[in-house]
Scaffold this motif. Structure first.
Motif, PDB file in Angstrom:
ATOM      1  N   ASP A 166       0.790  -1.234   0.000  1.00  0.00           N
ATOM      2  CA  ASP A 166       0.000   0.000   0.000  1.00  0.00           C
ATOM      3  C   ASP A 166       0.820   1.281   0.000  1.00  0.00           C
ATOM      4  OD1 ASP A 166      -2.107  -1.739   0.058  1.00  0.00           O
ATOM      5  OD2 ASP A 166      -3.144  -0.802   1.736  1.00  0.00           O
ATOM      6  N   ILE A 167       1.915   1.309  -0.738  1.00  0.00           N
ATOM      7  CA  ILE A 167       2.644   2.559  -0.937  1.00  0.00           C
ATOM      8  C   ILE A 167       2.231   3.120  -2.294  1.00  0.00           C
ATOM      9  CG2 ILE A 167       4.899   3.665  -1.167  1.00  0.00           C
ATOM     10  CD1 ILE A 167       4.288   2.687   1.658  1.00  0.00           C
ATOM     11  N   ASN A 168       1.501   4.216  -2.266  1.00  0.00           N
ATOM     12  CA  ASN A 168       1.005   4.838  -3.488  1.00  0.00           C
ATOM     13  C   ASN A 168       1.615   6.215  -3.740  1.00  0.00           C
ATOM     14  OD1 ASN A 168      -1.090   2.782  -4.212  1.00  0.00           O
ATOM     15  ND2 ASN A 168      -1.872   3.365  -2.204  1.00  0.00           N
ATOM     16  N   ARG A 169       2.369   6.720  -2.758  1.00  0.00           N
ATOM     17  CA  ARG A 169       3.032   8.014  -2.879  1.00  0.00           C
ATOM     18  C   ARG A 169       4.033   8.124  -1.732  1.00  0.00           C
ATOM     19  NH1 ARG A 169      -1.604  12.137  -0.563  1.00  0.00           N
ATOM     20  NH2 ARG A 169      -2.173  10.833   1.204  1.00  0.00           N
ATOM     21  N   LEU A 170       4.925   9.103  -1.823  1.00  0.00           N
ATOM     22  CA  LEU A 170       5.950   9.285  -0.801  1.00  0.00           C
ATOM     23  C   LEU A 170       5.327   9.511   0.576  1.00  0.00           C
ATOM     24  CD1 LEU A 170       8.910   9.663   0.019  1.00  0.00           C
ATOM     25  CD2 LEU A 170       8.708  12.068  -0.647  1.00  0.00           C
ATOM     26  N   GLN A 171       4.213  10.231   0.605  1.00  0.00           N
ATOM     27  CA  GLN A 171       3.570  10.535   1.886  1.00  0.00           C
ATOM     28  C   GLN A 171       3.114   9.268   2.621  1.00  0.00           C
ATOM     29  OE1 GLN A 171       3.186  12.044  -1.004  1.00  0.00           O
ATOM     30  NE2 GLN A 171       2.335  14.119  -0.815  1.00  0.00           N
ATOM     31  N   ASP A 172       2.755   8.223   1.866  1.00  0.00           N
ATOM     32  CA  ASP A 172       2.344   6.971   2.507  1.00  0.00           C
ATOM     33  C   ASP A 172       3.503   6.354   3.273  1.00  0.00           C
ATOM     34  OD1 ASP A 172      -0.170   7.239   1.349  1.00  0.00           O
ATOM     35  OD2 ASP A 172       0.358   6.039  -0.400  1.00  0.00           O
ATOM     36  N   TRP A 173       4.691   6.413   2.693  1.00  0.00           N
ATOM     37  CA  TRP A 173       5.884   5.877   3.346  1.00  0.00           C
ATOM     38  C   TRP A 173       6.246   6.711   4.569  1.00  0.00           C
ATOM     39  CZ3 TRP A 173       8.572   1.779   4.080  1.00  0.00           C
ATOM     40  CH2 TRP A 173       9.913   1.826   4.469  1.00  0.00           C
ATOM     41  N   GLU A 174       6.222   8.015   4.433  1.00  0.00           N
ATOM     42  CA  GLU A 174       6.569   8.894   5.546  1.00  0.00           C
ATOM     43  C   GLU A 174       5.580   8.739   6.702  1.00  0.00           C
ATOM     44  OE1 GLU A 174       6.598  12.600   3.472  1.00  0.00           O
ATOM     45  OE2 GLU A 174       8.767  12.507   3.089  1.00  0.00           O
ATOM     46  N   ALA A 175       4.295   8.528   6.373  1.00  0.00           N
ATOM     47  CA  ALA A 175       3.270   8.396   7.407  1.00  0.00           C
ATOM     48  C   ALA A 175       3.488   7.153   8.268  1.00  0.00           C
ATOM     49  CB  ALA A 175       1.884   8.360   6.777  1.00  0.00           C
ATOM     50  N   LEU A 176       4.066   6.100   7.690  1.00  0.00           N
ATOM     51  CA  LEU A 176       4.318   4.881   8.460  1.00  0.00           C
ATOM     52  C   LEU A 176       5.278   5.128   9.618  1.00  0.00           C
ATOM     53  CD1 LEU A 176       4.709   2.216   5.616  1.00  0.00           C
ATOM     54  CD2 LEU A 176       2.787   2.452   7.195  1.00  0.00           C
ATOM     55  N   TRP A 177       6.203   6.054   9.430  1.00  0.00           N
ATOM     56  CA  TRP A 177       7.271   6.264  10.425  1.00  0.00           C
ATOM     57  C   TRP A 177       6.931   7.368  11.420  1.00  0.00           C
ATOM     58  CZ3 TRP A 177      10.579   2.484  10.666  1.00  0.00           C
ATOM     59  CH2 TRP A 177      10.730   1.681   9.532  1.00  0.00           C
ATOM     60  N   LYS A 178       5.905   8.158  11.104  1.00  0.00           N
ATOM     61  CA  LYS A 178       5.419   9.194  12.041  1.00  0.00           C
ATOM     62  C   LYS A 178       6.557  10.081  12.552  1.00  0.00           C
ATOM     63  CE  LYS A 178       1.687   6.136  13.514  1.00  0.00           C
ATOM     64  NZ  LYS A 178       1.069   5.374  14.623  1.00  0.00           N
ATOM     65  N   GLY A 179       7.410  10.466  11.619  1.00  0.00           N
ATOM     66  CA  GLY A 179       8.492  11.386  11.964  1.00  0.00           C
ATOM     67  C   GLY A 179       9.731  10.732  12.536  1.00  0.00           C
ATOM     68  N   GLU A 180       9.684   9.445  12.823  1.00  0.00           N
ATOM     69  CA  GLU A 180      10.854   8.748  13.357  1.00  0.00           C
ATOM     70  C   GLU A 180      11.812   8.379  12.224  1.00  0.00           C
ATOM     71  OE1 GLU A 180       9.693   5.422  15.705  1.00  0.00           O
ATOM     72  OE2 GLU A 180       8.299   6.566  16.949  1.00  0.00           O
ATOM     73  N   SER A 181      13.077   8.188  12.566  1.00  0.00           N
ATOM     74  CA  SER A 181      14.069   7.824  11.559  1.00  0.00           C
ATOM     75  C   SER A 181      13.884   6.372  11.125  1.00  0.00           C
ATOM     76  CB  SER A 181      15.487   8.029  12.107  1.00  0.00           C
ATOM     77  OG  SER A 181      15.694   7.231  13.252  1.00  0.00           O
ATOM     78  N   VAL A 182      14.193   6.122   9.875  1.00  0.00           N
ATOM     79  CA  VAL A 182      14.074   4.773   9.329  1.00  0.00           C
ATOM     80  C   VAL A 182      15.332   3.982   9.693  1.00  0.00           C
ATOM     81  CG1 VAL A 182      13.778   3.417   7.227  1.00  0.00           C
ATOM     82  CG2 VAL A 182      12.691   5.660   7.417  1.00  0.00           C
ATOM     83  N   PRO A 183      15.189   2.789  10.291  1.00  0.00           N
ATOM     84  CA  PRO A 183      16.377   1.993  10.634  1.00  0.00           C
ATOM     85  C   PRO A 183      17.231   1.690   9.408  1.00  0.00           C
ATOM     86  CG  PRO A 183      14.400   1.085  11.663  1.00  0.00           C
ATOM     87  CD  PRO A 183      13.932   2.127  10.703  1.00  0.00           C
ATOM     88  N   GLU A 184      18.549   1.691   9.596  1.00  0.00           N
ATOM     89  CA  GLU A 184      19.459   1.448   8.476  1.00  0.00           C
ATOM     90  C   GLU A 184      19.216   0.101   7.821  1.00  0.00           C
ATOM     91  OE1 GLU A 184      23.521   2.006   9.411  1.00  0.00           O
ATOM     92  OE2 GLU A 184      23.268   4.086  10.078  1.00  0.00           O
ATOM     93  N   GLN A 185      18.727  -0.845   8.588  1.00  0.00           N
ATOM     94  CA  GLN A 185      18.494  -2.186   8.061  1.00  0.00           C
ATOM     95  C   GLN A 185      17.369  -2.221   7.024  1.00  0.00           C
ATOM     96  OE1 GLN A 185      18.156  -4.954  11.234  1.00  0.00           O
ATOM     97  NE2 GLN A 185      17.743  -6.712   9.914  1.00  0.00           N
ATOM     98  N   VAL A 186      16.500  -1.210   7.048  1.00  0.00           N
ATOM     99  CA  VAL A 186      15.423  -1.122   6.053  1.00  0.00           C
ATOM    100  C   VAL A 186      16.044  -0.619   4.762  1.00  0.00           C
ATOM    101  CG1 VAL A 186      13.196  -0.126   5.469  1.00  0.00           C
ATOM    102  CG2 VAL A 186      13.713  -0.687   7.852  1.00  0.00           C
ATOM    103  N   GLN A 187      16.236  -1.533   3.828  1.00  0.00           N
ATOM    104  CA  GLN A 187      16.994  -1.229   2.622  1.00  0.00           C
ATOM    105  C   GLN A 187      16.159  -0.555   1.549  1.00  0.00           C
ATOM    106  OE1 GLN A 187      18.083  -4.329  -0.356  1.00  0.00           O
ATOM    107  NE2 GLN A 187      20.178  -3.902   0.279  1.00  0.00           N
ATOM    108  N   GLY A 188      14.857  -0.885   1.499  1.00  0.00           N
ATOM    109  CA  GLY A 188      14.101  -0.358   0.387  1.00  0.00           C
ATOM    110  C   GLY A 188      12.610  -0.589   0.483  1.00  0.00           C
ATOM    111  N   ILE A 189      11.958  -0.222  -0.601  1.00  0.00           N
ATOM    112  CA  ILE A 189      10.514  -0.299  -0.718  1.00  0.00           C
ATOM    113  C   ILE A 189      10.187  -0.993  -2.026  1.00  0.00           C
ATOM    114  CG2 ILE A 189       8.360   1.023  -0.771  1.00  0.00           C
ATOM    115  CD1 ILE A 189      10.092   3.402   0.361  1.00  0.00           C
TER     116      ILE A 189
END
Length: 318
Positions: free
Chosen positions: A199-222
């Motif tokens: 369910d990633i349809n735009r950049l905002q969808d990805w950003e909303a998942l993290w709620k302002g928190e940093s993305v862990p380095e281990q998360v390589q991609g989408i």
């Protein structure tokens, strides 16, 4: 935001090499492509369409990974050895995510997740017998998110290249909201790269998942599937580029139509391919339901082209 790698999810019948090449040439932004799943047929070998789809000449200049669907380790190993010998690929993906009942009833795709002990033996055999880089695309279980903990115990035992998590259950198909907490379970459980899908349809969808928190380095991609078919410029936009212009969409459509006509015999097979694309891409336009019905009902290319001309007259959504 840290740099993400963006991959196009394999979708049977849709993300063919015809589609992949047009997408990358016109819109760009994709870092990795996967083939729609290939089922081992040891006596018959690859089907003609499968050969064409993974042919290196049809995937030039791309990071491309064949995806395999099976629950038999000997069949998997025989197939990847054959593909390596004929085409030179050294990276493969195992499909443990397909939710189709036909597949699941045979204990394949996400149906394999119901049998973690058998899955463990399957992976053990593969890593014992092959030297290739192996990744997995998985769902989080069959009917309950609680199943994922046991599945992750299996995955963490093996040196996967990466784990791609479609954060839904098999029984959910593509409905409901993905279980982001289950994705985070995977990030915390394994020590190799993890990729998010769902369910990633735009950049905002990805950003909303993290709620302002940093993305862990281990998360390589989408990995994006339906969202990319609906909006072929999404990968470019995720990287800060512009939305699809009408001229680009027309060029993309015309190239797909031309290339499918070159390899398919007759109007109907071509129309089936194009209608499947429009099922998603029509969502780029305002009030497109009526025009999409005209496209869907077209029985000949002349009817189809007339309906598509109607679509181009509609305003694009913001």
């Amino acid at each position: 935001m840290q740099r993400m790698e963006y991959s196009l999810a394999p979708m049977e019948g849709v993300t063919t090499y015809i589609y992949r090449n047009a997408l990358q040439d016109i819109f760009g932004g994709v870092d990795e492509f996967y083939s729609p799943f290939i089922c081992p047929r040891i006596k018959r070998g690859l089907l003609y369409g499968e050969k064409e789809d993974i042919l290196p000449a049809h995937n030039e200049g791309k990071s491309f990974v064949p995806q395999i669907l099976t629950n038999q380790s000997q069949d998997f190993c025989a197939l990847v050895e054959r593909i390596y010998a004929q085409y030179g690929y050294e990276r493969f993906n195992i499909n443990l995510g397909c939710p189709s009942k036909t597949v699941v009833n045979r204990g394949k795709g996400s149906g394999f997740l119901a049998h973690p002990q058998e899955l463990r033996q399957f992976l053990d055999d593969i890593f014992d017998r092959t030297h290739f880089q192996i990744s997995v695309k998985t769902r989080i279980g069959i009917s309950s998110p609680e199943e994922f903990a046991e599945i992750l115990k299996v995955y963490r035992e093996f040196p996967l290249e990466k784990l791609i998590v479609h954060a839904r259950l098999q029984q959910e198909f593509y409905n409901g909201t993905p279980h982001f907490d289950s994705f985070m379970q995977a990030v915390e459980a394994v020590d190799y790269p993890v990729v998010y899908n769902g369910d990633i349809n735009r950049l905002q969808d990805w950003e909303a998942l993290w709620k302002g928190e940093s993305v862990p380095e281990q998360v390589q991609g989408i990995m994006i599937g339906r969202g990319a078919i609906a909006n072929p410029a999404i990968f470019r936009q995720m990287k800060g580029g512009q939305a699809a212009t009408l001229e680009e969409l027309k060029a993309f459509h015309d190239r797909l139509l031309k290339d499918y006509r070159l390899i398919l015999d007759g109007d109907m097979p071509v129309l089936c391919k194009m209608k499947e694309v429009w099922f998603y891409m029509s969502r780029l336009f305002e009030d497109s339901e009526k025009v999409y019905k005209h496209i869907k009902k077209a029985k000949h290319l002349d009817e189809y082209r007339a309906a598509v001309r109607e679509m181009w007259l509609l305003p694009q959504k913001e």
